[in-house]
Each structure stands twice: as structure tokens, then as C-alpha cells.
Design a protein around this motif. Structure first.
Motif, PDB file in Angstrom:
ATOM      1  N   ARG A 147       0.666  -1.241   0.040  1.00 36.76           N
ATOM      2  CA  ARG A 147      -0.091  -0.031   0.034  1.00 36.76           C
ATOM      3  C   ARG A 147       0.806   1.403  -0.049  1.00 36.76           C
ATOM      4  O   ARG A 147       1.758   1.392   0.831  1.00 36.76           O
ATOM      5  CB  ARG A 147      -0.760  -0.045   1.466  1.00 36.76           C
ATOM      6  CG  ARG A 147      -2.117   0.939   1.290  1.00 36.76           C
ATOM      7  CD  ARG A 147      -2.707   1.381   2.713  1.00 36.76           C
ATOM      8  NE  ARG A 147      -3.241   0.291   2.857  1.00 36.76           N
ATOM      9  CZ  ARG A 147      -4.420  -0.061   2.497  1.00 36.76           C
ATOM     10  NH1 ARG A 147      -5.336   0.615   1.930  1.00 36.76           N
ATOM     11  NH2 ARG A 147      -5.269  -1.055   3.144  1.00 36.76           N
ATOM     12  N   THR A 173       1.423   4.726   1.004  1.00 40.17           N
ATOM     13  CA  THR A 173       1.134   5.393   2.336  1.00 40.17           C
ATOM     14  C   THR A 173       1.375   7.006   2.222  1.00 40.17           C
ATOM     15  O   THR A 173       2.502   7.236   2.549  1.00 40.17           O
ATOM     16  CB  THR A 173       1.496   4.641   3.524  1.00 40.17           C
ATOM     17  OG1 THR A 173       1.228   3.161   3.521  1.00 40.17           O
ATOM     18  CG2 THR A 173       0.554   5.324   4.723  1.00 40.17           C
ATOM     19  N   THR A 218      -3.398   9.120   3.569  1.00 37.48           N
ATOM     20  CA  THR A 218      -3.462   7.624   3.955  1.00 37.48           C
ATOM     21  C   THR A 218      -3.127   7.325   5.236  1.00 37.48           C
ATOM     22  O   THR A 218      -3.734   6.562   6.156  1.00 37.48           O
ATOM     23  CB  THR A 218      -2.832   6.728   2.811  1.00 37.48           C
ATOM     24  OG1 THR A 218      -3.397   7.130   1.424  1.00 37.48           O
ATOM     25  CG2 THR A 218      -3.202   5.486   3.055  1.00 37.48           C
ATOM     26  N   MET A 219      -1.819   7.868   5.516  1.00 39.77           N
ATOM     27  CA  MET A 219      -1.295   7.723   6.993  1.00 39.77           C
ATOM     28  C   MET A 219      -2.350   7.957   8.062  1.00 39.77           C
ATOM     29  O   MET A 219      -2.342   7.353   9.146  1.00 39.77           O
ATOM     30  CB  MET A 219       0.071   8.060   7.181  1.00 39.77           C
ATOM     31  CG  MET A 219       0.699   8.033   8.781  1.00 39.77           C
ATOM     32  SD  MET A 219       0.862   6.211   9.187  1.00 39.77           S
ATOM     33  CE  MET A 219       2.341   5.702   8.333  1.00 39.77           C
ATOM     34  N   VAL A 221      -4.583   5.305   8.490  1.00 38.65           N
ATOM     35  CA  VAL A 221      -4.092   4.168   8.710  1.00 38.65           C
ATOM     36  C   VAL A 221      -3.841   4.133  10.494  1.00 38.65           C
ATOM     37  O   VAL A 221      -4.248   3.297  11.050  1.00 38.65           O
ATOM     38  CB  VAL A 221      -2.662   3.773   8.291  1.00 38.65           C
ATOM     39  CG1 VAL A 221      -1.780   2.703   8.899  1.00 38.65           C
ATOM     40  CG2 VAL A 221      -2.899   3.414   6.796  1.00 38.65           C
ATOM     41  N   ASN A 237       4.161   2.942   8.137  1.00 35.82           N
ATOM     42  CA  ASN A 237       3.454   1.617   7.946  1.00 35.82           C
ATOM     43  C   ASN A 237       3.922   0.559   7.318  1.00 35.82           C
ATOM     44  O   ASN A 237       4.817   0.704   6.485  1.00 35.82           O
ATOM     45  CB  ASN A 237       2.105   2.083   6.841  1.00 35.82           C
ATOM     46  CG  ASN A 237       0.838   1.094   6.830  1.00 35.82           C
ATOM     47  OD1 ASN A 237       0.798   0.080   7.592  1.00 35.82           O
ATOM     48  ND2 ASN A 237       0.363   0.892   5.596  1.00 35.82           N
TER      49      ASN A 237
END
Length: 812
Positions: A126, A128, A132-133, A136, A215
Motif C-alpha cells: 500500500r 501510504t 492515507t497515514m 491508517v 506503515n
């Protein structure tokens, strides 16, 4: 206190896909009641007491941190949270502290979609970015708290560890952005949690030395934890419950990497995520002790994987490479070879010495197959017309790790045709049948083969029949008695059965069983009322009822037209028929009496045919066998294991369906009279009361009743026991241990019901309730009076008397 979700009888078994047994702990589960002994008792429901104790000892032999690393897929927290929490609670309450690490992939995708962000992947990783983080991190914190809260609610102390464990550098900042490659593991937060009595619940978030969150793939993080702690077990929980063979669609039971990895990687279906996962596991296990293993399982199978010999899902371990040898000089360690040969039954019994067998091998051509430590050893002799598998010997470890299958597959690659011989009493015949094309039995030995044509099979059987092949050796290679049965077509010689008095319900059921038996045929049926009519329900031949008189039976016996005489007559009627058969003196024919006439024989001529409690070899060698009564069979099985604890007279309250009263009209089979009714009869001194007492050598009180259903018996048995001698669980363990290998006896913690035994070929024993004074136990047993109570048991005795497998023709 426990809500049972699924319940099946799980005895010791091989690594097969099986039904699941699982207990869900309710939300108000109190830690005060969650004692270690209670949880161990529940664990005993998925395996034997021996297995549970064995694995607990194994797991507690190392530090708590080295027990297990469990990786939990994100979907499991969403879909199976209660099951997951309950699994972990079981471990916690027996003092085991797995390191739990979870993912959150599905939840991340869902949140990203809700916020209009399209997930991006590169090489399966993915990408990241900061947005997105943010998602997450939020998902990891929410899912971690969800699991910790669920555990705390059921009395499990759990500690959320969402950071400070994994140190990482950027995997490739330009390509993947905020994705990390783990460079170190800080054990302190994990050890501190366990030392304080808390389960550590981890996320796979990592940090750079400057504190930047990265991640990391949860599978990779779990592998790094395993490298650091070197646990006994590494468990991946996923929805499929294992690795699925893409060619067959079946779950792979076991993978031994040292032997199978290279070939596995060449399989067309091993690609993408499956290939990556197997490669990662292979790399991981190369750096861990050989005793470590990885299990990929369904969450419901966690206890079964950890605490039973059978395991669950897919077990991956290094195993050992297989080694082929063609001479004794190639065995580098003679003691290793000697120890392997000591597993052979003839050598163990003293009939054959290791030295004499080694001397024998020096003068012939042979090929041996085994793993490096010789947990499994097979020897194929090549001197005869057909190659012979002369030895196949395995330790328990070799069998549990599936090395036996690997070795047999290796043999098949080298030999297109093969035969071997096994003692018919071997409890693992199903495995041999599954590896063969056919078989032939004689005098307690079974000849197996594969790859031979019809003429070669005939020649082989002829040699075996005249004993020129040599005596067979029983095999100890397959020690697990719960293998699924795999019957193949076998070349037994057909035996003729004559039924005298075959019009009743028992006779009808026995006819049906014989019609489906591969090696039995009915030659004669005798019934005065049905003389001249066609035998119904029998398809092998056109048989007509006759009315055989003693002189007719004498002539048939003199001409050796019958192998087995079954007397299905009322009590007190069969003596003249037995006397004429006796008078002829044919040693090969057998008599089985279904009445009560000879159950109390003191002459020694009759053997009581209850295989589960009597010596099977005596039944097999007997000329005359008395078939037990239906009530008596279930009662004896239900009482016998407790004999040494009994302190008084057991009281048996028995209720039968009206088929037990026979076909002759009476008040006990009058359907109208039985409607909404229960009829007691023979209140004292019933013949079954005498039978039970005489066989157990223990006085009992028995009161029979007849009810409105057709077939099936229920016994409620009150047994006085020595005060404070046994708990309910201990009693159940006694029964499980006693009947562990009995395929027609089921031990169940619940009270068995008549509707569950009707039309089934066995006995179910359950209940095991102990009163508050601990001086009385109540046990419930059910049996189908027409089957295991009569016809099926008769077929067991026929099979034993004719040298067949005891359960041949009995649907299991």
C-alpha cells in the motif's frame, strides 16, 4: 456460563479439515469464575485430557514471551471479534500469554473510500501518503482499542501497545512514501505487559529514529516479532483457515519446507500473495529453531491447533529432507537405525531381533526411505517378482508432521507397483486402504497392493493364500485412531450366511446390512410364516423363504453350504438347530444367536459378543457367539468404566421404542395404547437385568418401559459412587479414555437424545451429572435397539468371526 456455538465429537485425529468446536464467553463473564481448572476442562472438549496436559506442559516449558506470536487479520476483528476474544481468553486463563499483533487492511480501505481516497498499491504494498497515514493510524488505534475492550469485558487483562516496538527506515520513500522496513524490535513494552499479567495487543505501526510513523505489513511485522522472541508457535489467523491447493480446491494440511518448498514453488497455483507468504514463512523458519512452526488457521480453530495432535488449518514447518539408502553402510549412525527398527511390532514383541533383521538385509537388494533423524523409516525389498514394502515405521512426531505421506509419495515415484502386508487388528487400516488399489484378507492378515494388473493380482493373492509370501508384520506407523475411513474394493472370499427366523425387525435390518456388505451373501432364510415368499430388501440374489427343519440344517452343515448361522428366533427355540450343527462337527462354520438362550452359558462353549467390552480375539476364535441384548449393551457400556468406583446398586430406568416388543401384536406394540403413554413392564427380574448383572459381575436394578416412538432406547442410570471420589469432568475423562478407539461409542458431555441415535449404528453416552454430595452420578445412554442393539452388533461379530474388518458393512 458458556454459550456453545458448535459442538462436535472431536477425538484424536489426523490433520484433516473437520467441524469446529468453539465456546463463546458471554459479555458478563466473571474473572472469579474463570479459573484455570475450568478452562482446562473446556479445553478437554476439543481433545483428550492427555493431549491438553501434554501441550500445556510443552508450552509452559519456555518463558511466557516464547509461547506464541499470533497475527490477526483486520477482517477478523470486524467479523469475528467475540470468537477471537474467547480464543485469547482460553489461553490467558491457563497462564499462556501470546503476543498478539493485528492488521487493519479492510477497515483502512473502507475509511479511505468514505473519504473519497482511492487506495493505491505497488508490488502488493500500500502506498501510504500523509493522508492515507492519517487514516491508517486512526484505524489501528480504533481496532486495537476494540480488541482490548472486548478482552477486558470478559475478564482478560490486555494492554494496548500501539507504538514503541518497531523501529524502521523508509522502505523506498520515493516509491512507497510512508512505508517502513523494520530494522529493530524493542521487546521491553511487550515483556513489561506480560510480566504484569497482561496480554500485549500490538499494531504494526513502526517509527523512525526521529519519530516519524511508518506503515508496515502486519505479516512482515509478525515475522520480525518471531525472529526476536523465537516462539514455539507462530499463528496467522485468516478467513480461509489455511492455504488452499489451487489444483484440488482442498486445504493443505501440512507443509514440510525442507522437503517440499522447491516443488511447491513450481506449482502453477502458487503465485501472488500465496507465493509471497510461503516464501516469507520459509525465510522466517530458516532463522528459528527447528521446533518452531507456523500455523495458518481459522480463528475458531485456535484451541484445536494448539492443544490437539490433529491441529487445524495449514501447518508449516521446516521438517527434514528425505534420504534414500540402498545399503546398510549408507546409514551413518547405526544406533539411529536400530532405534527406528525397535518400533516394529515383531521386534518389540521379541519374535524378531534387530540384529537378525539387519543380517537379513545384508544379503538382499533393498531401498530405504526416511527423513534425516529417521522419525520415519520404510524399507522396500526388490528381490521378488514384485517389490514389497517390508517395513513402514514411524514415531508419533513423524506421523503428526505428515512425513509418512511424503515418504509414501516418494516410494510411489520410484515403484510403479508395490505390495505390503498389515495385521488386520491394526487400528489405522484406513490409511493403508487409502494408499492401495485393492486388498485381500486371510487369517488376520491383509495383503495390499497398487499398480498391479489383474493377472498379477491373482498371482500375488495365490502366493499370499498359500503363505509363500511370508508372515506379515503389524505396523505402528500410523498412531492416530481418528483417521477417516477409506475403504477400497478388496478381494476377500465371500461368506455365506443363513438366517433362521428372519421375519422380525432385527432380521430385516440384518438383511439390509448384508445386502450392502461386500463379502457376505445370504444363502438361506427360514421363516415358517413367510415360507415360499420372496425375500424383500435383498438385491444380490433371488432368495425365497424356506421353513428349515433341524434335518435340513444338518444336511446344509454336512455339505458345508453355510459359513455363518444366525439364529434370529424367540427365546427358548433355537436349541434343536444348534444341537444338529454341533453334531456335524464342522470346525469352520460359526453360530451367532440373537436370543437370550446362551447369554448365561457356563460351559465355556459360547462367547458373549460385546466387542467393546469383551476380548475381540475370543470372539473371533469362537465357534458359538451369543449376541447381547439391546438394553444390556447400552447399560453395560454406560456402567463398565466406573466399576471400581461404584458403591451400591446402579439403578437403570430404560425406555424403548415399541419395535423392541417385536412384530407379534401385544400391548407393548399397540400404537393406539401407546399414544401419549408410557408403559412400564417386567418391573423386577427382567432378563436384561440378569444379563447386565452377570456380565458386569455387579448387581443392578433395571426397570424397562415402552414408549410411543418406533425404535431407539434411552437409559437414565443412577450410579452410587464412593463419596467425593470423582468430579463430573473426571468421570467424563474416564469414559473418553476407556472408549477412545471405539468407533461405535460416542462420549458426549450433553444428555443424548433418542432421536439422535435412531437409525444409527452405535451407543452415545453422556450426562455425567454428579450430585451435590458427590456420592451419585447420573449417566444417560442411548442406542438403536434394532441396530447396535441387535443387527449391527451381530454384523460386528460376523466380521470378527470371518476375519473381516470389524466394521465392514456398518455405515460409520
Amino acid at each position: 456460563m458458556f454459550k456453545k456455538v458448535y459442538k462436535f465429537n472431536l477425538a484424536n485425529s489426523v490433520r484433516l479439515s473437520e467441524p469446529k468446536l468453539f465456546y463463546t464467553l458471554p459479555i458478563n463473564f466473571s474473572h472469579n469464575y474463570s479459573t484455570k481448572s475450568t478452562v482446562i476442562q473446556l479445553l478437554n472438549n476439543i481433545g483428550s485430557k492427555r493431549e491438553v496436559e501434554q501441550y500445556l506442559k510443552y508450552f509452559t516449558s519456555v518463558s511466557q514471551q516464547q509461547f506464541a506470536v499470533i497475527k490477526v487479520g483486520g477482517a477478523i476483528i470486524t467479523q469475528q471479534l467475540n470468537e477471537l476474544a474467547s480464543c485469547l481468553a482460553f489461553l490467558y486463563h491457563v497462564g499462556l500469554y501470546p503476543i498478539v499483533l493485528h492488521g487493519t487492511g479492510p477497515q483502512i480501505n473502507e475509511l479511505l473510500e468514505n473519504e473519497g481516497v482511492e487506495p493505491e498499491y505497488e508490488d502488493g504494498i500500500r502506498i501510504t501518503n500523509p493522508k492515507t497515514m492519517e487514516v491508517v493510524r486512526k484505524c489501528f488505534l480504533e481496532q486495537n482499542l476494540t480488541l482490548v475492550t472486548a478482552l477486558e469485558k470478559i475478564g482478560v487483562h490486555a494492554r494496548p501497545i500501539t507504538g514503541g516496538v518497531f523501529e524502521a527506515n523508509y522502505l523506498d520513500k520515493d516509491k512507497y512514501q510512508l512505508v517502513g522496513k523494520i530494522t529493530g524490535v524493542n521487546k521491553n513494552p511487550i515483556e513489561a505487559a506480560i510480566n504484569s499479567g497482561y496480554l500485549p495487543i500490538l499494531t504494526s505501526l513502526a517509527e523512525t529514529s526521529s519519530g516519524q510513523l511508518l506503515n508496515v505489513n502486519a505479516d512482515v511485522a509478525a515475522g520480525e516479532l518471531a525472529r526476536e522472541f523465537e516462539p514455539l508457535k507462530i499463528v496467522y489467523l485468516n478467513e480461509k483457515g489455511g492455504i488452499i491447493n489451487g489444483s484440488t480446491g482442498e486445504k493443505i494440511s501440512t507443509i514440510n519446507l525442507d522437503e517440499e518448498f522447491d516443488d511447491l514453488m513450481k506449482e502453477s497455483w502458487v503465485k501472488y500473495g500465496t507465493k509471497l507468504k510461503i516464501k516469507e514463512i520459509n525465510d522466517l523458519l530458516q532463522h528459528l529453531p527447528r521446533s518452531s512452526s507456523v500455523a495458518i488457521i481459522d480463528v475458531n480453530d485456535l484451541q484445536k491447533e494448539l492443544f490437539t495432535d490433529s491441529g487445524a488449518g495449514t501447518l508449516i514447518r521446516r521438517g527434514y529432507k528425505l534420504v534414500n539408502r540402498n545399503s546398510l553402510s549408507e546409514f551413518g549412525n547405526p544406533d539411529l537405525l536400530r532405534n527406528a527398527l525397535l518400533r516394529d511390532p515383531e521386534i518389540k514383541s521379541g519374535k524378531l531381533s534387530v540384529a537378525s533383521y539387519l543380517k537379513f538385509l545384508e544379503g538382499i537388494n533393498f531401498k530405504s526411505y526416511g527423513d534425516e533423524p529417521l522419525e520415519v523409516l520404510s524399507i522396500v525389498l526388490e528381490n521378488g517378482k514384485f517389490p514389497k514394502l517390508d517395513k513402514f515405521l514411524s514415531s508419533k512426531t513423524g506421523w503428526l508432521n505428515n512425513v509418512t505421506d511424503n515418504i509414501f509419495n516418494s516410494i510411489k515415484k520410484d515403484f510403479d507397483e508395490l505390495f505390503w502386508i498389515v495385521n488386520e487388528n491394526d487400528s489405522n487400516l484406513a490409511w493403508y486402504f487409502s494408499k492401495s488399489d485393492g486388498s485381500f484378507a486371510k487369517n488376520g492378515q491383509i495383503l495390499f497392493w497398487y499398480g498391479l494388473n489383474t493377472n498379477e493380482v491373482s498371482e500375488l493373492i495365490k502366493d499370499f493364500d498359500t503363505s509363500s509370501i511370508g508372515s506379515a508384520l503389524a505396523s505402528n506407523v500410523f498412531t492416530n485412531g481418528q483417521q477417516k475411513r477409506g475403504y477400497h474394493k478388496r478381494a476377500y472370499s465371500t461368506k455365506k450366511v443363513a438366517l433362521i427366523g428372519a421375519r422380525g425387525y432385527t432380521g430385516q435390518n440384518l438383511i439390509k446390512l448384508i445386502d450392502n456388505h461386500p463379502y457376505l451373501e445370504i444363502s438361506h432364510v427360514s421363516s415358517r410364516e413367510l415360507e415360499g415368499q420372496k425375500l424383500q430388501g435383498y438385491n444380490k440374489d433371488n432368495i425365497v423363504y424356506s421353513n428349515l427343519q433341524p434335518e435340513d440344517i444338518k444336511k446344509l452343515e454336512q455339505d458345508k453350504k453355510v459359513d455363518v448361522w444366525v439364529m434370529a428366533l424367540p427365546n427358548g427355540v433355537c436349541k434343536p438347530f444348534v444341537d444338529v450343527i454341533d453334531a456335524v462337527g464342522n470346525p469352520d462354520s460359526k453360530i451367532i444367536d440373537l436370543s437370550a438362550d446362551y447369554r448365561f452359558d457356563t460351559s465355556g462353549e459360547w462367547v458373549y459378543g460385546l466387542p467393546e467390552l469383551n476380548d475381540r480375539s475370543k470372539i473371533a476364535n469362537a465357534k458359538k457367539i451369543s449376541n447381547p441384548g439391546c438394553y444390556a449393551t447400552a447399560a453395560q457400556i454406560a456402567i463398565a468404566p466406573l466399576k471400581k468406583y461404584i458403591d451400591g446398586i446402579p439403578n437403570i430406568f430404560g425406555v424403548s421404542g415399541y419395535s423392541g416388543a417385536g412384530t407379534k401384536p401385544s400391548s407393548k406394540n399397540n400404537v393406539e395404547l401407546l399414544q401419549n403413554n408410557l408403559i412400564p413392564y417386567s418391573l423386577t427380574d427382567h432378563v436384561h437385568e440378569k444379563e447386565i448383572s452377570s456380565q458386569l459381575n455387579l448387581p443392578v436394578a433395571f426397570t424397562p418401559h415402552v414408549a410411543q416412538w418406533f425404535q431407539g432406547i434411552s437409559h437414565t442410570i443412577n450410579i452410587p459412587i464412593k463419596r467425593e471420589s470423582l468430579t463430573s469432568r473426571e468421570i467424563r475423562n474416564i469414559y473418553q479414555d476407556r472408549y477412545h478407539d471405539e468407533k461405535l461409542i460416542t462420549i458426549n458431555g450433553d444428555v443424548p437424545l433418542v432421536k439422535d441415535i435412531s437409525n444409527k449404528h452405535g451407543v452415545i453416552v453422556g450426562g455425567f451429572a454428579v450430585n451435590s454430595n458427590q456420592d451419585r452420578v447420573v449417566i444417560v445412554a442411548t442406542i438403536d435397539n434394532l441396530l447396535k442393539g441387535a443387527a449391527s452388533q451381530c454384523l460386528q461379530n460376523i466380521n470378527l468371526s470371518q476375519g473381516f474388518n470389524e466394521y465392514e458393512g456398518i455405515p460409520l
